[in-house]
Design an enzyme around this catalytic site. Structure first.
Site, PDB file in Angstrom:
ATOM      1  N   TYR A  51     -58.542  55.597 115.948  1.00 39.88           N
ATOM      2  CA  TYR A  51     -57.415  56.598 116.455  1.00 39.88           C
ATOM      3  C   TYR A  51     -57.151  56.523 117.782  1.00 39.88           C
ATOM      4  O   TYR A  51     -56.208  57.378 118.500  1.00 39.88           O
ATOM      5  CB  TYR A  51     -57.217  57.847 115.679  1.00 39.88           C
ATOM      6  N   ASN A 114     -55.350  63.544 104.608  1.00 39.32           N
ATOM      7  CA  ASN A 114     -54.439  62.930 103.661  1.00 39.32           C
ATOM      8  C   ASN A 114     -54.580  61.352 102.916  1.00 39.32           C
ATOM      9  O   ASN A 114     -53.544  60.316 102.687  1.00 39.32           O
ATOM     10  CB  ASN A 114     -53.100  62.817 104.009  1.00 39.32           C
TER      11      ASN A 114
HETATM   12  P1  CMP Z   1     -53.006  57.656 109.549  1.00 42.20           P
HETATM   13  O1  CMP Z   1     -52.380  57.102 109.100  1.00 42.20           O
HETATM   14  O2  CMP Z   1     -54.320  57.944 109.494  1.00 42.20           O
HETATM   15  O3  CMP Z   1     -52.831  58.319 110.935  1.00 42.20           O
HETATM   16  C1  CMP Z   1     -53.308  59.090 111.845  1.00 42.20           C
HETATM   17  C2  CMP Z   1     -53.702  60.684 111.286  1.00 42.20           C
HETATM   18  O4  CMP Z   1     -53.347  61.444 111.800  1.00 42.20           O
HETATM   19  C3  CMP Z   1     -52.652  60.922 110.364  1.00 42.20           C
HETATM   20  O5  CMP Z   1     -53.166  59.580 108.850  1.00 42.20           O
HETATM   21  C4  CMP Z   1     -53.456  62.164 109.657  1.00 42.20           C
HETATM   22  O6  CMP Z   1     -54.038  61.759 109.358  1.00 42.20           O
HETATM   23  C5  CMP Z   1     -53.336  62.573 110.724  1.00 42.20           C
HETATM   24  N1  CMP Z   1     -52.030  63.397 111.858  1.00 42.20           N
HETATM   25  C6  CMP Z   1     -51.199  63.146 111.800  1.00 42.20           C
HETATM   26  N2  CMP Z   1     -50.464  64.169 111.890  1.00 42.20           N
HETATM   27  C7  CMP Z   1     -51.559  65.111 112.004  1.00 42.20           C
HETATM   28  C8  CMP Z   1     -51.408  66.956 112.478  1.00 42.20           C
HETATM   29  N3  CMP Z   1     -50.443  67.551 112.995  1.00 42.20           N
HETATM   30  N4  CMP Z   1     -52.776  67.257 111.786  1.00 42.20           N
HETATM   31  C9  CMP Z   1     -53.574  66.600 111.869  1.00 42.20           C
HETATM   32  N5  CMP Z   1     -53.448  65.220 111.345  1.00 42.20           N
HETATM   33  C10 CMP Z   1     -52.362  64.575 111.429  1.00 42.20           C
END
Ligand code: CMP
Length: 139
Positions: A51, A114
């Site tokens: 990430y 998520n």
């Molecule tokens: P993902 O698609 O795995 O890619 C980046 C991740 O950052 C995203 O899913 C979320 O799980 C996480 N993410 C994005 N916005 C937020 C937020 N406001 N707070 C916490 N996690 C976040």
């Protein structure tokens, strides 16, 4: 094959909730073929590297800690128009905004926890698949 593959992770929240089977069934039923798959746990270092693009975001620390908190299922999926179709199947990043019937609307808890990851571009699908899988692990 560019354009026809995407990369996904079933995240620690969905694994803990016992949703691996249900999510894989939705992926199969939507017409994706599994080209590579592993059940593994990311170290904080590996999660941070994966990430890296979000390093400056306020949620980066939380994201790295969550993604290394338990096992995940990582997979490379193949289907025509894979990146876009998979993002439709999983729904919006924030489950509160995800369309009914999508994976996140069914199984995600909140924007951080998520349930699933899906690549956001063909280029990232290649990068993310290469991050997790050697050529000998793809079929
Ligand atoms: P993902 O698609 O795995 O890619 C980046 C991740 O950052 C995203 O899913 C979320 O799980 C996480 N993410 C994005 N916005 C937020 C937020 N406001 N707070 C916490 N996690 C976040």
């Amino acid at each position: 094959m560019t354009g026809n593959v995407t990369f996904t992770m079933i995240k620690p929240d969905a694994v803990r909730g016992g949703h691996i089977g249900a999510i894989l069934k939705m992926i199969n039923d939507a017409g994706f073929k599994i080209r590579a798959m592993k059940y593994t746990q990311l170290s904080p270092e590996k999660a941070g590297e994966f990430y890296e693009v979000h390093k400056e975001r306020p949620f980066y620390g939380e994201l790295v800690s969550f993604m290394s908190s338990g096992p995940i299922v990582a997979a490379i999926l193949e289907k025509e128009n894979a990146v876009v179709d998979f993002r439709t199947l999983i729904g919006a990043t924030n489950p509160a905004e995800a369309e009914p019937g999508t994976i996140r609307s069914l199984y995600a808890t909140n924007v951080g926890e998520n349930a699933v990851h899906g690549s956001d571009s063909d280029e990232n699908a290649q990068i993310e698949g290469n991050f997790h899988f050697a050529q000998t692990e793809r079929f």
